[in-house]
Design an enzyme around this catalytic site. Structure first.
Site, PDB file in Angstrom:
ATOM      1  N   ASP A  86      25.094  21.029  77.825  1.00 32.62           N
ATOM      2  CA  ASP A  86      24.329  19.900  77.278  1.00 32.62           C
ATOM      3  C   ASP A  86      22.959  20.302  76.772  1.00 32.62           C
ATOM      4  O   ASP A  86      22.439  19.704  75.835  1.00 32.62           O
ATOM      5  CB  ASP A  86      24.170  18.806  78.335  1.00 32.62           C
ATOM      6  CG  ASP A  86      23.188  19.200  79.434  1.00 32.62           C
ATOM      7  OD1 ASP A  86      23.414  20.232  80.091  1.00 32.62           O
ATOM      8  OD2 ASP A  86      22.193  18.479  79.621  1.00 32.62           O
ATOM      9  N   GLU A 491      12.753  21.661  76.263  1.00 32.36           N
ATOM     10  CA  GLU A 491      14.208  21.708  76.408  1.00 32.36           C
ATOM     11  C   GLU A 491      14.843  20.844  75.330  1.00 32.36           C
ATOM     12  O   GLU A 491      14.356  19.759  75.019  1.00 32.36           O
ATOM     13  CB  GLU A 491      14.646  21.233  77.789  1.00 32.36           C
ATOM     14  CG  GLU A 491      16.137  21.467  78.036  1.00 32.36           C
ATOM     15  CD  GLU A 491      16.518  21.327  79.498  1.00 32.36           C
ATOM     16  OE1 GLU A 491      17.522  21.935  79.895  1.00 32.36           O
ATOM     17  OE2 GLU A 491      15.812  20.613  80.239  1.00 32.36           O
TER      18      GLU A 491
END
Length: 526
Positions: A86, A491
């Protein structure tokens, strides 16, 4: 490390961010050359190849990645090889992965001609199919869906390339006794949406996807419950705060669009109030909170004039809630509440990975503007009725483009938050595989803590560039700190980039045909 609980209230800022603000860059603004949206589209599709788990194909373009997770599901006796990581870790979380595929498929449907004209159609199909192949394997029985491989706690204890990982690959499932209607509903939505993308080029595969989607919808409705109540390991990372009602309505509307069966629209109407579809007025759209998206899907049925008389009253309620979201983005919602904006113009929902809300808003604004224009049928298209006055389709597009350009560098920091695009972009992404020397370049094993000691703590740029990743982005003051340990901002997640595939393609087409760009090209030639 980067726990990703997405609550509906803002998270407190953990520490002040010290940055040096650069002069505002007006790239893409009035009088400036437009952004290269074709390059942005190309980059965005490379990102999904960087996030692949499993046995990589011969035509893999991201060469610094290698095979990984080849024994996933082995200890449970199922084949769970494949799918996507992910974000910057090595866990395969089913809920955000399914949402990613739904948004990729929606992009492909709405902007198919634009994507094809940019020469990226094959790559879009490959990105979608990498996810749907995995979901088909994970749906091993009508009432069983494997939800997750690996767990965040043990994974975050280590800093390793996916090719080296020694952390747990325990797999978790939902079934009759341990339901997960939110996860199951989102996976059904992803497969239904993808089935429409493959219908013309691979009709058999499209039918397989639709078969699984219908079975999953039945599973989610018959055995109701939140998946994070059944799988405690998911709660700290992808908690289903909104519950499962939005995913089940979302799935029903996608299945209605894919099959044309009235029963699915009946479901969306009958369950509209109980599941919150016509009662929740929301100002965000994300992997967890689907209300704005499903409300727009329901409104599309109404705008197309395909609704039965007995459905119209409920669909009008859906439309009112869809307009609440869009008006909030436009800052025209009056006392009903608007989405905050930074001084630099970015829509701001919360500090942790705010870019997901920006890219999803840009997508919904663009799609709804198309629905309004199509509903005009050659006449003056209907307008969006906001508390602070009407808004036309072109105003939605203008806002969507401003958010896209902000992502690409038209922001106070002068930073492109699309990694690998432009001269200034994040070089120290919070990403295990990117931050460690490529497995292909140096095949020596890197251990769990060795990765932290030798690579995570380095001050220099990552040795590998995750081209096309959209990082979490700046704070409410447009400040961004490019540090590997600043996971709230550096991120990236697959669901940040997925909605931009269609937007980049659309803007590439629009820019090529605009008079301003034609003049700019002529100037360069002269």
């Amino acid at each position: 490390m980067a726990r990703r609980i997405k609550m509906l209230t803002s998270l407190a800022i953990c520490a002040a961010l010290t940055v040096v603000l650069l002069p505002f860059t007006a790239a893409g603004g009035e009088g400036a050359a437009p952004f290269d949206y074709k390059k942005a589209l190309h980059s965005s599709l490379l990102y999904f190849e960087a996030q692949r788990s499993g046995h990589l194909p011969h035509n893999q373009r991201v060469k610094w990645r290698g095979h990984s997770g080849l024994a996933d599901g082995l200890q449970q006796g199922v084949d769970l090889v494949g799918g996507y990581y992910d974000a910057g870790d090595n866990v395969k979380f089913g809920l955000p992965m399914a949402f990613t595929v739904t948004m990729l498929s929606w992009s492909a449907m709405e902007f198919a001609d634009d994507i094809a004209a940019a020469g990226e159609w094959r790559h879009v199909l490959e990105a979608i199919k990498w996810g749907t192949d995995y979901f088909v394997k994970a749906h091993t029985e009508p009432y069983v869906l494997w939800a997750e491989v690996g767990d965040g706690d043990t994974d975050h204890y280590c800093w390793q390339r996916p090719e080296d990982m020694t952390t747990s690959r325990q797999a978790y499932k939902v079934d009759r006794d341990n339901p997960g209607s939110d996860l199951v509903g989102e996976t059904a939505a992803a497969l239904a949406a993808a089935s429409m993308v493959f219908r013309r080029t691979n009709p058999h595969y499209a039918q397989v996807l639709l078969h699984h989607a219908e079975q999953l919808f039945e599973f989610g409705d018959k055995y109701r419950g939140k998946y994070d109540s059944s799988i405690g390991e998911a709660y700290s990372y992808y908690a289903s705060v909104s519950g499962y009602g939005d995913e089940m309505l979302w799935a029903a509307l996608w299945l209605h669009r894919a099959t044309g069966k009235a029963s699915y629209l009946d479901y969306a109407v009958d369950m509209a109030e109980e599941f919150g579809g016509t009662t929740w007025a929301i100002t965000e759209f994300s992997w967890d909170v689907k209300y704005a998206g499903l409300q727009i899907l329901a409104t599309k049925v109404l705008l197309e004039g395909k609704a039965k008389a007995e459905h119209k009253a409920t669909l009008e309620k859906y439309k009112a809630k869809a307009e609440h979201y869009l008006c909030a983005c436009l800052n025209k919602n009056g006392d009903a509440g608007n989405v905050n904006r930074t001084a630099g113009g970015m829509l701001f929902v919360r500090q942790w990975n705010n870019m997901q809300y920006v890219t999803n808003a840009a997508f919904l604004l663009t799609v709804y503007s198309r629905y309004l224009t199509s509903a005009g049928a050659g006449q003056e298209p209907p307008v969006l009725q906001c508390p602070d006055g009407p808004a036309h389709a072109d105003q939605l597009l203008t806002l969507a483009r401003s958010q896209t350009d902000y992502v690409l560098g038209a922001n106070p920091a002068g930073v492109s938050y699309l990694v690998g695009y432009g001269q200034r972009f994040p070089r120290r992404m919070h990403h295990r595989g990117a931050s460690i020397v490529s497995h292909r370049g140096d095949g020596r094993f890197i251990g769990c803590m060795q990765g932290y000691d030798n690579w995570f703590l380095r001050k220099g740029a990552n040795p590998n560039v995750v081209v096309g990743a959209i990082v979490g982005g700046p704070d409410h003051l447009d400040r961004f700190r490019d540090r590997r340990d600043n996971y709230m901002q550096t991120e990236a997640c697959t669901y940040n980039t997925a909605p931009m595939v269609g937007i980049f393609a659309h803007l590439h087409t629009e820019t090529r045909s605009s008079p301003r760009n034609i003049e700019h090209k002529k100037f360069l030639q002269d």
